[in-house]
Scaffold this active site. Structure first.
Site, PDB file in Angstrom:
ATOM      1  N   ASP A  11       0.886  -1.160   0.000  1.00  0.00           N
ATOM      2  CA  ASP A  11       0.000   0.000   0.000  1.00  0.00           C
ATOM      3  C   ASP A  11       0.924   1.210   0.000  1.00  0.00           C
ATOM      4  O   ASP A  11       1.461   1.587   1.043  1.00  0.00           O
ATOM      5  CB  ASP A  11      -0.894  -0.004   1.239  1.00  0.00           C
ATOM      6  N   GLU A  71      -1.155  -1.555  -4.717  1.00  0.00           N
ATOM      7  CA  GLU A  71      -2.370  -0.763  -4.907  1.00  0.00           C
ATOM      8  C   GLU A  71      -2.067   0.381  -5.872  1.00  0.00           C
ATOM      9  O   GLU A  71      -1.086   1.096  -5.707  1.00  0.00           O
ATOM     10  CB  GLU A  71      -2.851  -0.221  -3.567  1.00  0.00           C
ATOM     11  N   ASP A 146      -2.548   0.723   7.262  1.00  0.00           N
ATOM     12  CA  ASP A 146      -1.780   0.654   6.016  1.00  0.00           C
ATOM     13  C   ASP A 146      -1.143  -0.734   5.866  1.00  0.00           C
ATOM     14  O   ASP A 146      -0.976  -1.225   4.760  1.00  0.00           O
ATOM     15  CB  ASP A 146      -0.700   1.737   5.988  1.00  0.00           C
TER      16      ASP A 146
END
Length: 186
Positions: A11, A71, A146
């Protein structure tokens, strides 16, 4: 069925980068580790990018992932934030490319949909579902969401590569006969 592998999920972020590593053995995913790289102590954006690159290389060299699931940046209203996020993602991708690791990008909506069934799910819902699916004890859950977002990217990739391939349908009878010569009698 997929072979045994290690998937590194990221992420990306310029303040906090989350990561999760998923080990897949006999088609059963299990968490190897997850964590965050905190970058808020560095004022210089370029120093942050270097730290992302260095941490990525360290994770890759320690866990030897077969694939990177990351991501993708999403469209936001603040263009400067998007540019910085894209650079952070780029630093992580370059580290994977440096070690010849294939990269797979997933939109945040797709990751949330894969984990929770809801593309608009909150980070807490994603974390809760991952905890349930991967049997992560409470004491191993991190307060920084996260980290679970990075793990979610890895798990989303596991689900994607584990899907059966659906062959494209035939356009007409001639196409069917060409693809299936053993099924046609003369």
């Amino acid at each position: 069925m997929i072979r045994d592998r290690i998937i590194l999920g990221i992420d990306p972020g310029t303040i906090i980068m989350g990561y999760g590593i998923l080990a897949v053995e006999h088609n059963n995913p299990r968490i190897e580790t997850m964590g965050v790289l905190s970058l808020n102590k560095f004022d210089d954006h370029y120093v942050r990018l270097r730290r992302i690159y260095e941490r990525m290389l360290a994770l890759i060299d320690e866990y030897h992932p077969d694939e990177l699931a990351i991501e993708a940046p999403f469209f936001g209203k603040n263009v400067q934030s998007m540019l910085k996020l894209g650079r952070a993602q780029g630093a992580a991708i370059v580290a994977a490319l440096n070690r010849d690791i294939p990269i797979f990008e997933y939109a945040p909506l797709k990751i949330k949909m894969a984990i929770t069934g809801n593309g608009q799910a909150a980070k807490e819902q994603v974390a809760g579902m991952l905890q349930h699916i991967l049997h992560i004890p409470d004491e191993n859950m991190l307060p920084q969401l996260d980290a679970t977002d990075g793990l979610a990217a890895a798990y989303c990739h596991f689900l994607q590569i584990n899907r059966p391939k659906v062959e494209k349908g035939c356009a007409n009878w001639k196409d069917f006969i060409a693809r299936n010569p053993g099924k046609v009698r003369k």
